[in-house]
Design a protein around this motif. Structure first.
Motif, PDB file in Angstrom:
ATOM      1  N   THR A  77      11.468 -22.703 -29.435  1.00  0.00           N
ATOM      2  CA  THR A  77      11.567 -22.572 -27.983  1.00  0.00           C
ATOM      3  C   THR A  77      12.524 -21.443 -27.595  1.00  0.00           C
ATOM      4  N   TYR A  80      10.604 -18.286 -27.941  1.00  0.00           N
ATOM      5  CA  TYR A  80       9.655 -18.132 -26.832  1.00  0.00           C
ATOM      6  C   TYR A  80      10.360 -17.600 -25.580  1.00  0.00           C
ATOM      7  N   TRP A  81      11.490 -18.197 -25.227  1.00  0.00           N
ATOM      8  CA  TRP A  81      12.208 -17.747 -24.028  1.00  0.00           C
ATOM      9  C   TRP A  81      12.733 -16.327 -24.208  1.00  0.00           C
ATOM     10  N   VAL A 131       5.742 -25.280 -25.857  1.00  0.00           N
ATOM     11  CA  VAL A 131       6.820 -25.280 -24.867  1.00  0.00           C
ATOM     12  C   VAL A 131       6.450 -26.155 -23.678  1.00  0.00           C
ATOM     13  N   TYR A 135       9.018 -28.888 -24.884  1.00  0.00           N
ATOM     14  CA  TYR A 135      10.324 -28.262 -24.680  1.00  0.00           C
ATOM     15  C   TYR A 135      11.390 -29.265 -24.259  1.00  0.00           C
ATOM     16  N   SER A 138      13.705 -30.876 -26.718  1.00  0.00           N
ATOM     17  CA  SER A 138      14.777 -30.119 -27.356  1.00  0.00           C
ATOM     18  C   SER A 138      16.126 -30.349 -26.683  1.00  0.00           C
ATOM     19  N   TYR A 156      17.539 -19.375 -22.702  1.00  0.00           N
ATOM     20  CA  TYR A 156      16.876 -20.013 -21.573  1.00  0.00           C
ATOM     21  C   TYR A 156      17.717 -19.871 -20.302  1.00  0.00           C
TER      22      TYR A 156
END
Length: 225
Positions: A77, A80-81, A131, A135, A138, A156
């Motif tokens: 994650t 990804y962010w 996500v 997400y 997490s 994030y």
């Protein structure tokens, strides 16, 4: 942007992993197949033993990269962010008009994800679905405050702050820029989840894109004069 992204290495908090998975072929296979398997079976059913069977490696070899599957989810994650943040920065760099910049930023955050060939071992489309679906797992943990202090969610939070600053540029008098920014980012995930699983609870669908809704929500909340 594509050529720049080909040389990009997204910096993940070193405390999330034991060994950088980007440093070896095995590490990249762990990431690549981990994404596929979490998407296929869900995070709860996913185990390192199953991942080891998939990639033809001992379960113990995976623990040399991540101490548990929670840390793997944090890594995925965070990646990804970070990937989304770079897209946001490149897409809005050089845009001088605050309204256009914010509108572009909202589009980047809320748009449908397409696979990026710059990262051959990471399927961004599947990662986006992870996500959307996983997400919250997490950070909805007893350790969230400790992990936050250790910087696990820094990327994030930085993304939220970038959208917040764009909102302030459009309307410096608006009292809730951080709340609105986090609503856009979290809300985009939630609306995508609803459209797939609880369609009657959202207006976002094949004809109304999530981007349209959040652009309308944000700009109707701000004083643009």
């Amino acid at each position: 942007m594509k050529h720049l992204l080909q040389t990009l290495k997204i910096g993940i908090n070193e405390n999330i992993y034991v060994k950088d998975p980007e440093s070896s072929d095995l590490g990249k296979r762990i990431i690549e197949n981990g994404i596929v398997m979490i998407h296929e079976m869900g995070f709860e059913s996913f185990t390192f033993k199953k991942l080891g069977d998939r990639i033809g490696s001992n379960e113990s070899s995976i623990y040399r990269y991540f101490e548990n599957k929670h840390k793997l989810l944090l890594y995925l994650t965070s990646w990804y962010w970070g990937w989304l943040e770079y897209q946001l920065v490149f897409a809005t760099n050089g845009i001088s008009d605050p309204g256009t910049k914010l509108e572009t930023g909202i589009a980047i955050i809320t748009k449908s994800i397409e696979e990026d060939s710059s990262f051959s071992h990471i399927n961004e489309v599947l990662l986006n679905k992870i996500v959307i679906n996983e997400y919250s797992k997490s950070y909805l943990t007893k350790e969230v405050d400790k992990e936050n202090k250790e910087g696990y969610f820094a990327i994030y939070k930085r993304l939220v702050h970038r959208i917040r600053d764009m909102i302030r540029e459009v309307d410096g008098t608006y009292s809730y820029p951080s709340s609105l920014a986090s609503t856009v980012i979290e809300g985009a995930l939630h609306q995508n989840f609803l459209s797939e699983h609880f369609a009657s609870m959202t207006d976002c669908n094949e004809t109304v894109e999530t981007t349209q809704y959040f652009t309308n929500l944000v700009f109707n909340s701000l004083n643009k004069t």
